[in-house]
Design a protein around this motif. Structure first.
Motif, PDB file in Angstrom:
ATOM      1  N   MET A 162       0.817  -1.216   0.000  1.00  0.00           N
ATOM      2  CA  MET A 162       0.000   0.000   0.000  1.00  0.00           C
ATOM      3  C   MET A 162       0.850   1.264   0.000  1.00  0.00           C
ATOM      4  SD  MET A 162      -3.106  -0.932   2.617  1.00  0.00           S
ATOM      5  CE  MET A 162      -4.407  -2.092   2.152  1.00  0.00           C
ATOM      6  N   ARG A 163       2.101   1.140   0.410  1.00  0.00           N
ATOM      7  CA  ARG A 163       2.999   2.292   0.446  1.00  0.00           C
ATOM      8  C   ARG A 163       3.756   2.461  -0.863  1.00  0.00           C
ATOM      9  NH1 ARG A 163       2.280   0.726   5.723  1.00  0.00           N
ATOM     10  NH2 ARG A 163       2.793   2.212   7.392  1.00  0.00           N
ATOM     11  N   GLU A 164       3.596   1.527  -1.788  1.00  0.00           N
ATOM     12  CA  GLU A 164       4.340   1.564  -3.044  1.00  0.00           C
ATOM     13  C   GLU A 164       3.460   2.081  -4.182  1.00  0.00           C
ATOM     14  OE1 GLU A 164       7.460  -2.118  -2.562  1.00  0.00           O
ATOM     15  OE2 GLU A 164       5.395  -2.597  -3.127  1.00  0.00           O
ATOM     16  N   PRO A 165       4.077   2.603  -5.236  1.00  0.00           N
ATOM     17  CA  PRO A 165       3.290   2.970  -6.419  1.00  0.00           C
ATOM     18  C   PRO A 165       2.558   1.751  -6.974  1.00  0.00           C
ATOM     19  CG  PRO A 165       5.522   3.879  -6.549  1.00  0.00           C
ATOM     20  CD  PRO A 165       5.507   2.941  -5.385  1.00  0.00           C
ATOM     21  N   ALA A 166       1.441   1.991  -7.646  1.00  0.00           N
ATOM     22  CA  ALA A 166       0.586   0.895  -8.120  1.00  0.00           C
ATOM     23  C   ALA A 166       1.344  -0.085  -9.010  1.00  0.00           C
ATOM     24  CB  ALA A 166      -0.617   1.465  -8.863  1.00  0.00           C
ATOM     25  N   GLY A 167       2.313   0.386  -9.779  1.00  0.00           N
ATOM     26  CA  GLY A 167       3.029  -0.496 -10.694  1.00  0.00           C
ATOM     27  C   GLY A 167       4.157  -1.275 -10.057  1.00  0.00           C
ATOM     28  N   GLU A 168       4.398  -1.093  -8.760  1.00  0.00           N
ATOM     29  CA  GLU A 168       5.539  -1.738  -8.105  1.00  0.00           C
ATOM     30  C   GLU A 168       5.110  -2.641  -6.958  1.00  0.00           C
ATOM     31  OE1 GLU A 168       8.373   1.259  -7.033  1.00  0.00           O
ATOM     32  OE2 GLU A 168       8.227   2.277  -8.976  1.00  0.00           O
ATOM     33  N   ARG A 169       3.913  -3.174  -7.057  1.00  0.00           N
ATOM     34  CA  ARG A 169       3.372  -3.965  -5.952  1.00  0.00           C
ATOM     35  C   ARG A 169       3.383  -5.463  -6.216  1.00  0.00           C
ATOM     36  NH1 ARG A 169      -2.033  -0.287  -4.677  1.00  0.00           N
ATOM     37  NH2 ARG A 169      -0.915   1.522  -3.817  1.00  0.00           N
ATOM     38  N   SER A 170       4.056  -5.894  -7.246  1.00  0.00           N
ATOM     39  CA  SER A 170       3.966  -7.300  -7.646  1.00  0.00           C
ATOM     40  C   SER A 170       4.495  -8.235  -6.558  1.00  0.00           C
ATOM     41  CB  SER A 170       4.712  -7.532  -8.954  1.00  0.00           C
ATOM     42  OG  SER A 170       6.077  -7.163  -8.831  1.00  0.00           O
ATOM     43  N   ARG A 171       5.618  -7.869  -5.930  1.00  0.00           N
ATOM     44  CA  ARG A 171       6.152  -8.763  -4.905  1.00  0.00           C
ATOM     45  C   ARG A 171       5.229  -8.805  -3.693  1.00  0.00           C
ATOM     46  NH1 ARG A 171      11.806  -8.706  -1.405  1.00  0.00           N
ATOM     47  NH2 ARG A 171      11.468 -10.796  -0.517  1.00  0.00           N
ATOM     48  N   ALA A 172       4.749  -7.642  -3.265  1.00  0.00           N
ATOM     49  CA  ALA A 172       3.842  -7.611  -2.119  1.00  0.00           C
ATOM     50  C   ALA A 172       2.602  -8.454  -2.393  1.00  0.00           C
ATOM     51  CB  ALA A 172       3.448  -6.168  -1.802  1.00  0.00           C
TER      52      ALA A 172
END
Length: 422
Positions: free
Chosen positions: A92-102
């Motif tokens: 939730m703290r990352e940009p939408a395009g960088e959440r794949s690992r989470a």
């Protein structure tokens, strides 16, 4: 043949020097851990949490879930759930395009909960099936994972599962005369129902709303069944239709209730949090904030929920209250609890992992990672409450650590002073 006295004296001198350096280094490390910020509020990423999660994933892959299950009934479940929820928080703290690992890690954790091992402690004959504890926490994690993706990219099967599970939870509350549903046959804990109701609020935040009436009715019924001694939700409730309080409010469950209630009703949650902080947050021996298991004036036994209770303090409640404080924008208390944890938790840092208490109890690391990443998922951040922890709370601990750092050198200083006088 014994060494000459001079050699023995030299060896003893070197031993004392090494011990003095070690004690002083540990004390100074404590000073650093106590003063360096250990939280980042609700916007930034808490320092060290990713390395904690790296340690936890290694531990889970090595069977830590089964080991935790041997310690208490929800050990396997909690260890996986908190791991997944912490990744959702980071996502939730990352940009939408960088959440794949989470998203990948959260789904992995969810798959472990949605398995025979995850469901093993729970009864399929309850309403909803497997009980409100299992259904509430899994629904919260599933909704959290869905919230990491834009609506148009969500897996339709996962959306459908979240909607169906939410409907089952909502129907169970609608059909119950008590706001406190059973987690196990004949046993009801209000904290479990609070998590489940928060998941209904989460449903209405990311999917078309349908549970507003259920939640409002739940809140009305809860207000009628507060613990009469504290005015808080009780620790345990009568499992019958009345749902009357059966045990005084306790820190181990209140710390979680205060974390989730803010997403159910921020105004009511603010009142409950203020009362909780007043009755349960203490400073035993004047050495930093901690959370009591029972309110002042009430003594009770320790159990698997509270852990040991030195001076009446529950370590588990103290850790989880860090998350509750963050969820309520109580930055002074959150910072103090995190700082105290960095000192007392004996963290071991490497460039790749971080673990507390030497990694002996990964479930403790999971609760701490989850607490450090806490923030409301549904409600807007509330105004900060009046501070209950002063800026100088560290002073007694810093004085103690400074004295500890100096003590090993006092004999040498005394000998030098006598030599100068001689």
């Amino acid at each position: 043949m014994s060494p000459p006295p001079s050699a023995a004296r030299r060896a003893w001198g070197w031993t004392r020097l090494v011990l003095a350096v070690a004690v002083t280094s540990c004390a100074l490390a404590g000073v650093v851990r106590l003063t360096v910020p250990a939280t980042a509020g609700t916007s930034g990423e808490p320092p060290g949490v990713r390395r904690q999660l790296a340690f936890l994933r290694e531990a889970l892959d090595a069977g830590a879930g089964d080991e935790a299950q041997a310690l208490f009934p929800e050990g396997y479940f909690f260890l996986h759930a908190l791991y997944g929820l912490s990744w959702v928080e980071l996502g939730m703290r990352e940009p939408a395009g960088e959440r794949s690992r989470a998203l990948r890690e959260a789904r992995w954790a969810l798959s472990r909960l949605d398995s025979p091992a995850g469901r093993a402690p729970f009864s399929p004959g309850l309403t909803p099936p497997y009980g409100v504890f299992y259904r509430g926490w899994t629904n919260w994690l599933r909704g959290g994972a869905l919230s990491l993706e834009p609506a148009g990219r969500r897996d339709p099967a996962e959306v459908r599962r979240f909607a169906e599970d939410s409907a089952a939870i909502g129907a169970a509350f609608d059909a119950s005369a008590s706001p406190y549903l059973a987690a196990y046959p004949g046993q009801a804990w209000p904290v479990d129902s609070t998590v489940a109701v928060a998941s209904l609020r989460l449903h209405d935040a990311i999917l078309p709303a349908r549970f507003g009436g259920t939640v409002e009715r739940w809140l009305r019924e809860v207000r009628l069944r507060l613990d009469p001694r504290t005015g808080l939700l009780p620790h345990r409730a009568d499992p019958g239709p009345g749902g009357e309080p059966a045990e005084v409010a306790r820190g181990s469950s209140q710390s979680m209730i205060q974390r989730f209630l803010v997403d159910v009703d921020p105004a009511f949650a603010g009142q409950q949090y203020a009362r909780f902080r007043e009755l349960y947050v203490a400073t035993p021996l004047g050495l930093g904030p901690a959370v009591r298991e029972y309110p002042e004036g009430v003594d009770g036994p320790a159990d698997v929920d509270s852990g040991p209770l030195p001076l009446g303090v529950s370590l588990s409640a103290t850790v989880v209250t860090l998350g509750a404080a963050q969820a309520h924008s109580d930055a002074p208390l959150a910072s103090a609890l995190a700082g105290y944890g960095e000192l007392a938790g004996l963290p071991v840092d490497t460039p790749w992992t971080k673990r507390y208490a030497f990694g002996l109890l990964p479930i403790g690391d999971a609760f701490l990672a989850w607490a450090k990443t806490a923030r409301p998922w549904v409600a807007r951040p509330s105004p900060a409450p009046p501070a209950s922890v002063s800026w100088w709370w560290r002073t007694p601990l810093l004085m103690l650590l400074t004295a500890l750092a100096a003590v090993p050198w006092l004999p040498a200083l005394r000998r030098r002073r006598l030599a100068v006088r001689g």
